[in-house]
Design a protein around this motif. Structure first.
Motif, PDB file in Angstrom:
ATOM      1  N   ILE A 183      29.375  59.174  50.331  1.00 31.82           N
ATOM      2  CA  ILE A 183      28.015  59.215  50.876  1.00 31.82           C
ATOM      3  C   ILE A 183      27.273  60.461  50.380  1.00 31.82           C
ATOM      4  N   MET A 184      27.967  61.598  50.345  1.00 31.28           N
ATOM      5  CA  MET A 184      27.337  62.850  49.905  1.00 31.28           C
ATOM      6  C   MET A 184      27.093  62.859  48.398  1.00 31.28           C
ATOM      7  N   LYS A 185      27.924  62.136  47.641  1.00 26.68           N
ATOM      8  CA  LYS A 185      27.810  61.997  46.180  1.00 26.68           C
ATOM      9  C   LYS A 185      27.617  63.347  45.460  1.00 26.68           C
ATOM     10  N   PRO A 186      28.615  64.243  45.555  1.00 25.84           N
ATOM     11  CA  PRO A 186      28.497  65.507  44.816  1.00 25.84           C
ATOM     12  C   PRO A 186      28.587  65.236  43.312  1.00 25.84           C
ATOM     13  N   PRO A 187      28.110  66.157  42.498  1.00 26.90           N
ATOM     14  CA  PRO A 187      28.200  65.948  41.049  1.00 26.90           C
ATOM     15  C   PRO A 187      29.653  65.945  40.596  1.00 26.90           C
ATOM     16  N   ALA A 188      29.894  65.305  39.474  1.00 29.07           N
ATOM     17  CA  ALA A 188      31.257  65.247  38.921  1.00 29.07           C
ATOM     18  C   ALA A 188      31.732  66.658  38.590  1.00 29.07           C
ATOM     19  N   PRO A 189      32.986  66.969  38.915  1.00 35.28           N
ATOM     20  CA  PRO A 189      33.504  68.305  38.599  1.00 35.28           C
ATOM     21  C   PRO A 189      33.695  68.474  37.089  1.00 35.28           C
ATOM     22  N   GLU A 190      33.813  69.698  36.681  1.00 33.02           N
ATOM     23  CA  GLU A 190      33.952  69.990  35.248  1.00 33.02           C
ATOM     24  C   GLU A 190      35.222  69.389  34.661  1.00 33.02           C
ATOM     25  N   TRP A 191      36.269  69.274  35.455  1.00 25.69           N
ATOM     26  CA  TRP A 191      37.526  68.748  34.945  1.00 25.69           C
ATOM     27  C   TRP A 191      37.521  67.226  34.791  1.00 25.69           C
ATOM     28  N   TRP A 192      36.486  66.536  35.261  1.00 30.68           N
ATOM     29  CA  TRP A 192      36.417  65.081  35.196  1.00 30.68           C
ATOM     30  C   TRP A 192      36.428  64.637  33.736  1.00 30.68           C
ATOM     31  N   PRO A 193      37.445  63.855  33.321  1.00 31.72           N
ATOM     32  CA  PRO A 193      37.655  63.591  31.896  1.00 31.72           C
ATOM     33  C   PRO A 193      36.788  62.497  31.284  1.00 31.72           C
ATOM     34  N   VAL A 194      36.133  61.674  32.092  1.00 33.77           N
ATOM     35  CA  VAL A 194      35.344  60.572  31.539  1.00 33.77           C
ATOM     36  C   VAL A 194      33.874  60.750  31.901  1.00 33.77           C
ATOM     37  N   SER A 195      33.073  59.796  31.519  1.00 36.76           N
ATOM     38  CA  SER A 195      31.633  59.856  31.758  1.00 36.76           C
ATOM     39  C   SER A 195      31.325  60.054  33.243  1.00 36.76           C
ATOM     40  N   GLU A 196      30.260  60.780  33.528  1.00 34.38           N
ATOM     41  CA  GLU A 196      29.880  61.056  34.913  1.00 34.38           C
ATOM     42  C   GLU A 196      29.514  59.784  35.667  1.00 34.38           C
ATOM     43  N   THR A 197      29.152  58.721  34.958  1.00 32.51           N
ATOM     44  CA  THR A 197      28.833  57.461  35.634  1.00 32.51           C
ATOM     45  C   THR A 197      30.063  56.857  36.313  1.00 32.51           C
TER      46      THR A 197
END
Length: 167
Positions: A92-106
């Motif tokens: 629900i809060m939908k924070p931005p993707a963290p830097e370590w997230w390996p794939v597209s932010e979508t």
């Protein structure tokens, strides 16, 4: 509401609950409860559904009984509900993707706010079912054993005292 409109409405609701229950077996949610509710509504129109209501009810009740047999199971169930609710709040809060997230932010928290809402709702349902199961079955192993015998014997619990929906 006319008889035909009521029948169609109940049939649509029954099919919807049945499909959601099947999906909830694989996704977070009370799958057997949804399947049971859908079959209960559909059993008013279809013989095949009427034949399946009682076996699904017995298995759902046995799952509820087994889920509160021991304290580790109760704690694990409660923790699972808390984690599910926390994940829903995160969605629900939908924070931005963290830097370590390996794939597209979508691909970070897909599904949007309604995914979170359904997760939080499922967590509340889970807590309610844990409380219900604890109050009905914890400390009463004979009730779970009766359900096992009924499942094995293919009998309805409505004929036996102490196991039916009213006990």
């Amino acid at each position: 509401m006319t008889g035909a409109a009521k029948r169609i409405g109940l049939e649509i609701l029954g099919w919807t609950l049945l499909l959601l229950g099947i999906a909830a077996i694989f996704l977070p949610g009370p799958g057997l409860l949804g399947i049971f509710a859908g079959l209960a509504l559909l059993s008013q129109q279809y013989d095949w559904a009427e034949k399946r209501v009682e076996p699904v009810r017995l298995r759902a009740m046995l799952g509820a009984a087994e889920g509160v047999e021991t304290w580790p199971r109760i704690i694990a169930s409660c923790l699972g509900a808390v984690v599910l609710g926390a994940c829903g709040v995160l969605w629900i809060m939908k924070p931005p993707a963290p830097e370590w997230w390996p794939v597209s932010e979508t691909w970070w928290l897909p599904g949007g706010i309604w995914t979170g809402v359904t997760q939080v709702a499922s967590a509340f349902i889970a807590v309610g079912l844990i409380i219900y199961s604890y109050r009905r079955f914890h400390g009463h192993p004979e009730k779970a054993e009766e359900l096992r015998r009924d499942i094995k014997g293919g009998r309805s619990t409505g004929d036996r005292p102490g196991v039916g929906a009213d006990s």
